[in-house]
Motif scaffolding. Structure first.
Motif, PDB file in Angstrom:
ATOM      1  N   ALA A   1      -8.738   1.774   2.648  1.00 46.93           N
ATOM      2  CA  ALA A   1      -8.524   0.536   1.655  1.00 46.93           C
ATOM      3  C   ALA A   1      -7.874  -0.354   2.733  1.00 46.93           C
ATOM      4  O   ALA A   1      -8.018  -1.502   2.910  1.00 46.93           O
ATOM      5  CB  ALA A   1      -7.894   0.786   0.495  1.00 46.93           C
ATOM      6  N   LYS A   2      -6.898   0.263   3.392  1.00 46.72           N
ATOM      7  CA  LYS A   2      -5.877  -0.768   4.322  1.00 46.72           C
ATOM      8  C   LYS A   2      -6.743  -1.259   5.611  1.00 46.72           C
ATOM      9  O   LYS A   2      -6.857  -2.431   5.998  1.00 46.72           O
ATOM     10  CB  LYS A   2      -4.812   0.174   4.996  1.00 46.72           C
TER      11      LYS A   2
ATOM     12  N   PHE B   1       0.960  -1.227  -0.156  1.00 43.60           N
ATOM     13  CA  PHE B   1      -0.026  -0.033  -0.063  1.00 43.60           C
ATOM     14  C   PHE B   1       0.929   1.134   0.042  1.00 43.60           C
ATOM     15  O   PHE B   1       0.618   2.250  -0.666  1.00 43.60           O
ATOM     16  CB  PHE B   1      -0.867   0.012   1.096  1.00 43.60           C
TER      17      PHE B   1
ATOM     18  N   GLU C   1       1.190   4.258  -2.691  1.00 42.59           N
ATOM     19  CA  GLU C   1       0.781   5.793  -2.520  1.00 42.59           C
ATOM     20  C   GLU C   1       1.863   6.299  -3.065  1.00 42.59           C
ATOM     21  O   GLU C   1       1.722   7.494  -3.496  1.00 42.59           O
ATOM     22  CB  GLU C   1       0.652   5.778  -0.823  1.00 42.59           C
TER      23      GLU C   1
ATOM     24  N   LEU D   1      -6.335   5.296   0.559  1.00 41.38           N
ATOM     25  CA  LEU D   1      -5.607   4.057   0.819  1.00 41.38           C
ATOM     26  C   LEU D   1      -5.592   3.805   2.117  1.00 41.38           C
ATOM     27  O   LEU D   1      -5.640   2.413   2.534  1.00 41.38           O
ATOM     28  CB  LEU D   1      -4.128   4.355   0.118  1.00 41.38           C
TER      29      LEU D   1
END
Length: 271
Positions: free
Chosen positions: A187-188, A129, A133, A184
């Motif tokens: 999303a994590k 991730f 990013e 993100l």
């Protein structure tokens, strides 16, 4: 404010992690201080005094260019700084993994041990991730970099609109980077806690105003404390100023975990 209050409760549960991050930030501060003290200050002391004429200023700049190109000591400092920067990039996703894993209900092991367990269990996906990013945020620099450089040169030469356009582009880039970071982050949350990355990212978009509100509130607290600490340090120099300046990394680490925890409680309620 409800999510911020709940985030504060989670932050108190992770207080040992705040101490770990504070020590980590403090070590970086010591490293930068030693680097500046041993490399930058001797260079500044070579600047001609009293105020130089045009010839002495040119000679100083020429000497600096030669040092940058041929001096082995300058190259050593450069590679040392680059190596520490790469090391920090490698450690950042590990720290993120420990913090995110600690958002679970605490086990009897305690927050400190859970932090290191999170590093061991989540460092691989969190690193992926983190790399995504970096690519998404730094990718536009390939197109924006030359354009910003041209606008900056034009603005320095003529002033006016080029500098305004430069500021607008930079502001847009910062907003874009913030949105990517938040998407993100959600999303994590979805990946780590098993509720799906895509639904979590859509939840972030649906609750975008609340997401931004949390960031603005805690970001405002950070700026307020930084301004207060800096003002007090300028007015009352001495031991008090030293304590305040050294405590700022602790406040920054505390507010960073507080922000992540608040966003987690928003995500958890909406998913």
């Amino acid at each position: 404010m409800r999510y911020i209050r709940n985030g504060w409760q989670s932050t108190k549960d992770q207080f040992p992690v705040v101490i770990i991050l504070f020590l980590y930030q403090l070590l970086w501060g010591v490293f930068l201080y030693r680097l500046i003290n041993s490399a930058i200050i001797p260079l500044l002391q070579r600047y001609p005094d009293p105020a130089p004429g045009e010839l002495s200023r040119i000679l100083f700049l020429i000497e600096g260019q030669l040092e940058l190109k041929y001096s082995s000591e300058v190259h050593l400092y450069f590679w040392l700084l680059a190596g520490m920067f790469i090391l920090r990039m490698l450690l950042t996703p590990l720290i993120q993994a420990g913090i995110l894993y600690g958002l679970r209900p605490l086990t009897p092991d305690g927050a400190g041990l859970v932090f290191f367990q999170g590093i061991g269990r989540l460092w691989k996906p969190v690193t992926v991730f983190y790399l995504i990013e970096l690519l998404l945020v730094l990718g536009p620099a390939y197109w924006l970099g030359p354009k910003l450089l041209d606008l900056l040169v034009q603005g320095i030469q003529s002033g006016g609109y080029p500098l305004l356009y430069t500021a607008i582009y930079i502001l847009g880039w910062l907003i874009y980077g913030y949105l990517i970071h938040q998407l993100l982050l959600y999303a994590k949350f979805g990946y780590i806690f098993g509720r799906g990355m895509l639904p979590s990212m859509l939840s972030c978009l649906r609750q975008l105003l609340t997401v931004i509100g949390i960031s603005l509130c805690l970001g405002g607290v950070t700026l307020l404390l930084f301004g207060a600490f800096s003002t007090v340090s300028w007015i009352w120099t001495g031991f008090l100023a030293l304590i305040l300046q050294q405590s700022y990394p602790f406040i920054r680490s505390l507010l960073s975990i507080w922000h992540i925890s608040s966003q987690y409680h928003l995500w958890n309620e909406k998913n």
